[in-house]
Design a protein around this motif. Sequence first.
Motif, mmCIF file in Angstrom:
data_model
loop_
_atom_site.group_PDB
_atom_site.id
_atom_site.type_symbol
_atom_site.label_atom_id
_atom_site.label_comp_id
_atom_site.label_asym_id
_atom_site.label_seq_id
_atom_site.Cartn_x
_atom_site.Cartn_y
_atom_site.Cartn_z
ATOM 1 N N ASP A 15 -56.073 -52.348 -30.680
ATOM 2 C CA ASP A 15 -54.652 -52.355 -30.339
ATOM 3 C C ASP A 15 -53.977 -53.695 -30.622
ATOM 4 O O ASP A 15 -52.795 -53.867 -30.324
ATOM 5 N N ARG A 16 -54.713 -54.633 -31.220
ATOM 6 C CA ARG A 16 -54.135 -55.947 -31.530
ATOM 7 C C ARG A 16 -54.265 -56.214 -33.024
ATOM 8 O O ARG A 16 -55.310 -56.683 -33.490
ATOM 9 N N PRO A 17 -53.240 -55.932 -33.790
ATOM 10 C CA PRO A 17 -53.307 -56.222 -35.226
ATOM 11 C C PRO A 17 -53.326 -57.717 -35.485
ATOM 12 O O PRO A 17 -52.878 -58.522 -34.653
ATOM 13 N N VAL A 18 -53.834 -58.096 -36.639
ATOM 14 C CA VAL A 18 -53.826 -59.499 -37.040
ATOM 15 C C VAL A 18 -52.438 -59.832 -37.574
ATOM 16 O O VAL A 18 -51.944 -59.164 -38.488
ATOM 17 N N PRO A 19 -51.742 -60.824 -36.995
ATOM 18 C CA PRO A 19 -50.391 -61.165 -37.463
ATOM 19 C C PRO A 19 -50.370 -61.482 -38.954
ATOM 20 O O PRO A 19 -51.315 -62.064 -39.491
ATOM 21 N N ALA A 20 -49.277 -61.104 -39.597
ATOM 22 C CA ALA A 20 -49.156 -61.289 -41.045
ATOM 23 C C ALA A 20 -49.343 -62.743 -41.449
ATOM 24 O O ALA A 20 -49.964 -63.038 -42.485
ATOM 25 N N GLU A 21 -48.801 -63.676 -40.643
ATOM 26 C CA GLU A 21 -48.914 -65.083 -41.018
ATOM 27 C C GLU A 21 -50.366 -65.569 -40.938
ATOM 28 O O GLU A 21 -50.781 -66.462 -41.685
ATOM 29 N N VAL A 22 -51.154 -64.963 -40.050
ATOM 30 C CA VAL A 22 -52.572 -65.321 -39.957
ATOM 31 C C VAL A 22 -53.330 -64.772 -41.161
ATOM 32 O O VAL A 22 -54.195 -65.450 -41.725
ATOM 33 N N VAL A 23 -52.994 -63.564 -41.576
ATOM 34 C CA VAL A 23 -53.608 -62.992 -42.781
ATOM 35 C C VAL A 23 -53.349 -63.903 -43.975
ATOM 36 O O VAL A 23 -54.247 -64.186 -44.781
ATOM 37 N N GLU A 24 -52.125 -64.400 -44.088
ATOM 38 C CA GLU A 24 -51.792 -65.281 -45.208
ATOM 39 C C GLU A 24 -52.581 -66.585 -45.142
ATOM 40 O O GLU A 24 -53.011 -67.116 -46.173
ATOM 41 N N ARG A 25 -52.808 -67.114 -43.936
ATOM 42 C CA ARG A 25 -53.602 -68.336 -43.817
ATOM 43 C C ARG A 25 -55.061 -68.075 -44.193
ATOM 44 O O ARG A 25 -55.703 -68.910 -44.842
ATOM 45 N N LEU A 26 -55.593 -66.931 -43.798
ATOM 46 C CA LEU A 26 -56.957 -66.572 -44.190
ATOM 47 C C LEU A 26 -57.104 -66.590 -45.705
ATOM 48 O O LEU A 26 -58.067 -67.144 -46.256
#
Length: 208
Positions: A19-30
């Motif tokens: 129920d907790r998606p990974v925020p888009a900005e965190v995906v971009e940092r990854l």
Amino acid sequence: MEFSEVVRRRRMVRNYDPDRPVPAEVVERLLDHAVRAPSAGFAQGWGFLVLDSPADLDRFWSVTTPGGVAENRWLTGMRRAPLIVVPHANKSAYLDRYAEPDKGWADRDERRWPVPYWQIDTGFAALLMLLTAVDEGLGACFFGIPPERLDPFREAFEVPDRYLPIGALTIGYRAPDHRSPSLRRGRRPVAEVVHRGRWQATAAAGEG
């Protein structure tokens, strides 16, 4: 978080909060950190398939899970991950790069390479994503796609032939997990695996 703490906390996480998606900005940092991995000749022969929609996640598990495998604790927990990144290695990018004038291996002979650096470098990129996940308060797990499921995976996601998936990473917020039985083996101490000046036998590890 201090780098030493990131390294200390890194572990393979096999259960996630769905129920907790990974925020888009965190995906971009990854992904930004992944492409900062070292690569031979700065070839950067990698590609990353990002899967975060329910349809794509379901498709991934459908095509990569061997037929007849029953749902188990590992699979149940891993399927809860809201994000999967599949790192791919592109061998041809390296052969092309080292055929350029400053390298001079114009024959593109794969035998010149002592090890497949295209896979090693892509593994470096995967490790940077694992460490970034820890720094972002997330969990992650790197795992392999069964060889017999590679063709169905390629077809399902239209992966070009020149790209080889070296594995996949589930990423998300950790949920309560069971300790892996493999950890009972314990971590080998530095003294057992480091050899200074010459290789020395380690009786405890049965090495010669």
